[in-house]
Design a protein around this motif. Structure first.
Motif, short mmCIF file in Angstrom:
data_model
loop_
_atom_site.label_atom_id
_atom_site.label_comp_id
_atom_site.label_asym_id
_atom_site.label_seq_id
_atom_site.Cartn_x
_atom_site.Cartn_y
_atom_site.Cartn_z
N GLN A 143 0.69 -1.17 0.01
CA GLN A 143 -0.01 -0.20 -0.05
C GLN A 143 0.77 1.32 0.01
N LEU A 144 2.12 1.00 -0.02
CA LEU A 144 2.94 2.43 0.13
C LEU A 144 2.71 3.49 -1.00
N ARG A 145 2.59 2.97 -2.06
CA ARG A 145 2.24 4.11 -3.19
C ARG A 145 0.99 4.85 -2.73
N SER A 146 -0.06 4.09 -2.33
CA SER A 146 -1.39 5.07 -1.83
C SER A 146 -1.12 5.94 -0.90
N ILE A 147 -0.23 5.28 0.11
CA ILE A 147 -0.08 6.05 1.47
C ILE A 147 0.66 7.30 1.17
N LEU A 148 1.57 7.52 0.11
CA LEU A 148 2.15 8.63 -0.39
C LEU A 148 1.48 9.68 -0.62
N PHE A 235 10.41 -4.49 1.02
CA PHE A 235 9.69 -3.50 1.60
C PHE A 235 10.36 -2.03 1.25
N VAL A 236 11.79 -2.37 1.43
CA VAL A 236 12.61 -1.01 0.94
C VAL A 236 12.41 -0.73 -0.60
N GLY A 237 12.33 -1.87 -1.24
CA GLY A 237 12.52 -1.54 -2.69
C GLY A 237 10.84 -0.94 -3.16
N ALA A 243 8.31 6.08 -4.44
CA ALA A 243 8.45 7.40 -4.46
C ALA A 243 8.69 7.78 -5.91
N VAL A 244 9.39 6.86 -6.70
CA VAL A 244 9.97 7.39 -7.97
C VAL A 244 8.55 7.42 -8.91
N LYS A 246 5.55 8.09 -7.62
CA LYS A 246 4.81 9.48 -7.28
C LYS A 246 5.41 10.83 -7.85
N TYR A 247 6.80 10.80 -7.52
CA TYR A 247 7.49 12.19 -7.55
C TYR A 247 8.41 12.22 -8.98
N GLY A 248 8.61 11.04 -9.52
CA GLY A 248 9.55 11.33 -10.81
C GLY A 248 10.88 10.71 -10.56
N LYS A 249 11.46 10.57 -11.72
CA LYS A 249 12.85 9.79 -11.48
C LYS A 249 13.82 10.67 -10.91
N SER A 250 13.77 12.13 -11.03
CA SER A 250 14.69 12.95 -10.33
C SER A 250 14.34 13.24 -9.07
N VAL A 251 13.58 12.53 -8.35
CA VAL A 251 13.50 12.71 -6.91
C VAL A 251 14.68 12.22 -6.29
N MET A 252 15.15 12.89 -5.19
CA MET A 252 16.44 12.61 -4.53
C MET A 252 16.15 11.76 -3.34
N LEU A 253 16.69 10.56 -3.16
CA LEU A 253 16.56 9.62 -2.16
C LEU A 253 17.86 9.62 -1.55
N GLN A 254 17.77 9.88 -0.05
CA GLN A 254 19.05 9.99 0.79
C GLN A 254 18.89 8.66 1.73
N PHE A 255 19.52 7.75 1.53
CA PHE A 255 19.66 6.85 2.67
C PHE A 255 20.21 7.35 3.95
N GLU A 256 19.72 7.02 5.16
CA GLU A 256 20.19 7.72 6.25
C GLU A 256 20.20 6.69 7.35
N ASP A 257 21.34 6.38 8.14
CA ASP A 257 21.38 5.45 9.39
C ASP A 257 20.84 4.07 8.98
N PHE A 258 21.20 3.48 8.14
CA PHE A 258 20.89 2.01 8.02
C PHE A 258 22.03 1.36 8.33
N GLY A 259 21.78 0.03 8.85
CA GLY A 259 22.94 -0.57 9.57
C GLY A 259 23.66 -1.04 8.32
N ASN A 260 24.88 -1.57 9.19
CA ASN A 260 26.26 -2.08 8.08
C ASN A 260 25.62 -3.28 7.42
N SER A 261 24.80 -4.09 7.98
CA SER A 261 24.31 -5.20 7.22
C SER A 261 23.54 -4.93 5.98
N ASN A 262 22.75 -3.73 6.13
CA ASN A 262 22.01 -3.45 4.76
C ASN A 262 22.62 -2.11 3.77
#
Length: 561
Positions: A143-148, A235-237, A243-244, A246-262
């Motif tokens: 449901q993530l697309r509709s929640i956006l 889920f992350v995918g 997001a892309v 909904k907002y287009g291919k130029s939306v900038m996505l910044q990963f922040e504070d993900f664990g080393n394993s991911n």
């Protein structure tokens, strides 16, 4: 861009719908981006239905900023100042950004490091009920697309998102890690003029393995162990693709504070598919590289002639090491593999080396050289004779006097970067580095420290703050419609930052520019990165503006009425 954002509210806090008789003015004041407080003019009060809702006096934005900063200074604790600023953002966002923009150096510690660490630890307790971003739960899969669509603004150009697994040096904070995306995007606006209406903080609630959070009756996230494996990646995918879409291919996505394993896996999977970067890996790397490039003016040693030793081999350390190797490759033409031979790393089990290949995580393998294993930092400093020592270990006081003295024996001016956050996790203080090196060290830290006087000379420790880099990267991406962010962009950003360090900073052994000048610094970084986006065909705002810097300046948000 206008100083007021474009978002609108469907209803006021008491539930009355916008457009109902008598509700228009009240709704305006309850909409953070529309509220001006006592800044509404007499004409606006008449036409917007505000008469009677405000006392008769009017105040300019400048006067409101002055009153606000005075009140901030009266707060008794750092966390109280954080909460005060967040509450201001919730009710009067133009004033909030005006305070941050005009008092950036003073406010930054209470918006981001070091106070944001404590804020994340206590986020469930200090949570306020005005939405500052989106919380996407693992229960929302499919449901993530509709929640956006529930977010009131459709024109989103910059997203900072986290799953809360590795918050600063504090570890897993679960959904309480939302303080990081909120703070980072506030700095996008304060430090680089990215319009706040185009920014969206997101937390992916995939559970937490922090037992304290799981036991906390007031924890605001899911009380479940973390989602892992293929379900986690899916889920992350789903979020990134939503997001892309909904907002287009130029939306900038910044990963922040993900664990080393991911973190590394997700970055490597997505960086050639969407416009994204990981600030902990790449932003930290760029700001550290900028400090090393800037230190040449003090040491006389270019980056390619240094020998590097890292204490800490997680995502920050590996990211910095890889970008340094890339910089040496660009500067010398040598292969990246050859350049990595100048860089050594120590993890919790000692020196990363070939004899440990069987036990090393994938991101350490490139720095496992054919040298004898060394069990501790001091032995490695004395044996390998590095000229640059970088701490990303969160091991407080690990750069002790014998280590600093050994570094000083290796070269005339050792470069000592104690980059771990928050302040309590720093490998050493600047006073210790200067005193134990007899004033020779070129020092930088991850969190702010006060200036030091030693033997009649003043030293200003540089803060290797990612805010020197990521807001400029974001501004560039927004201004040119970037479709990718690459390692070359990070190298270019680092070089641009290093060039902004003025002589008065070098005179006090500081390798970073004044934070008071951060918007101009971000403009220079953004202009350099955007030029590379056009040169490599990765810009979607076409044609390229004739004067790129002027174009970027023209899209920078200035808070105002």
């Amino acid at each position: 861009m206008s100083g007021t954002a474009t978002r609108s509210a469907a209803c006021s806090s008491d539930g009355s719908s916008e457009g109902m008789p008598g509700s228009r003015g009240y709704t305006t004041m309850k909409t953070p981006s529309l509220n001006k407080g006592l800044g509404f003019s007499k004409v606006e009060r008449e036409t917007l239905g505000l008469k009677g809702l405000l006392p008769p006096a009017t105040l300019t934005l400048g006067a409101q900023v002055e009153l606000t900063i005075q009140e901030l200074r009266r707060k008794s604790s750092a966390l109280d100042k954080y909460v005060f600023l967040q509450s201001l953002q919730d009710v009067h966002s133009t004033l909030y950004y005006a305070v941050l923009s005009r008092h950036t150096h003073e406010c930054m510690p209470f918006v981001y490091t070091p106070v944001v660490g404590e804020a994340c630890q206590k986020f469930s307790q200090i949570y306020r009920h005005t939405p500052q971003g989106l919380y996407l739960s693992m229960d929302d899969r499919g449901q993530l697309r509709s929640i956006l669509d529930n977010w009131p603004v459709d024109d989103i150009r910059a997203i900072v998102f986290t799953d809360g697994e590795r918050i600063l040096g504090l570890g897993d904070q679960g959904v309480d890690g939302m303080g990081i995306p909120v703070g980072k995007l506030a700095l996008y606006t304060a430090c680089a003029g990215v319009d706040p209406s185009h920014c969206l903080p997101v937390t992916l609630d995939v559970g937490t393995n922090n037992q304290g959070k799981l036991n906390d009756p007031f924890y605001i996230g899911h009380k479940r162990r973390r989602l892992i494996g293929a379900d986690y990646d899916a889920f992350v995918g789903e979020f990134i693709e939503a997001a892309v879409d909904k907002y287009g291919k130029s939306v900038m996505l910044q990963f922040e504070d993900f664990g080393n394993s991911n973190a590394f896996r997700l970055l490597h999977h997505w960086q050639e598919k969407v416009c994204c970067f990981n600030d902990d890996i790449q932003g930290t790397a760029a700001v550290a590289l900028a400090g090393i490039l800037g230190s040449t003016a003090l040491t006389g040693t270019a980056v390619e002639n240094h020998r590097f030793l890292f204490l800490g081999a997680g995502e920050a350390g590996a990211g910095i090491a890889e970008l340094i190797a890339y910089a040496i490759h660009i500067e010398t033409g040598k292969s990246v593999e050859e350049c990595r031979k100048q860089i050594f790393m120590i993890d919790s089990k000692g020196l990363v080396c070939k004899s440990r290949l069987h036990e090393l995580q994938h991101h350490k393998l490139n720095f496992a050289h054919d040298v004898a294993h060394m069990p501790d930092l001091l032995t490695a400093v004395k044996t390998l004779k590095p000229t640059v020592l970088i701490g990303v270990s969160t091991l407080a006081k690990s750069f002790n006097q014998p280590v600093i003295e050994a570094m000083s024996a290796n070269c005339e001016r050792p470069v000592i970067f104690a980059l771990s956050n928050p302040t309590s996790k720093a490998e050493c203080t600047p006073e210790e580095a200067y005193r134990w090196s007899n004033g020779a060290a070129v020092f930088a830290s991850g969190s702010p420290f006060d200036p030091v006087e030693l033997n009649g000379k003043n030293y200003v420790p540089g803060q290797g703050n990612n805010a020197y880099i990521f807001p400029g990267i974001g501004l560039a991406a927004v201004a040119c419609g970037a479709t990718r962010i690459t390692d070359l962009d990070m190298y270019i950003a680092a070089k641009a930052l290093a060039k902004t360090v003025e002589q008065d900073r070098l005179d006090v052994a500081c390798v970073y520019p004044h934070l008071e000048n951060i918007r101009e610094v971000s403009l220079k970084v953004a202009t350099a990165v955007a030029a590379n986006k056009y040169a490599t065909g990765q810009a979607s705002v076409l044609p390229q503006p004739a004067n790129l810097e002027a174009h970027i300046r023209s899209v920078m948000y200035e808070p105002g009425y």
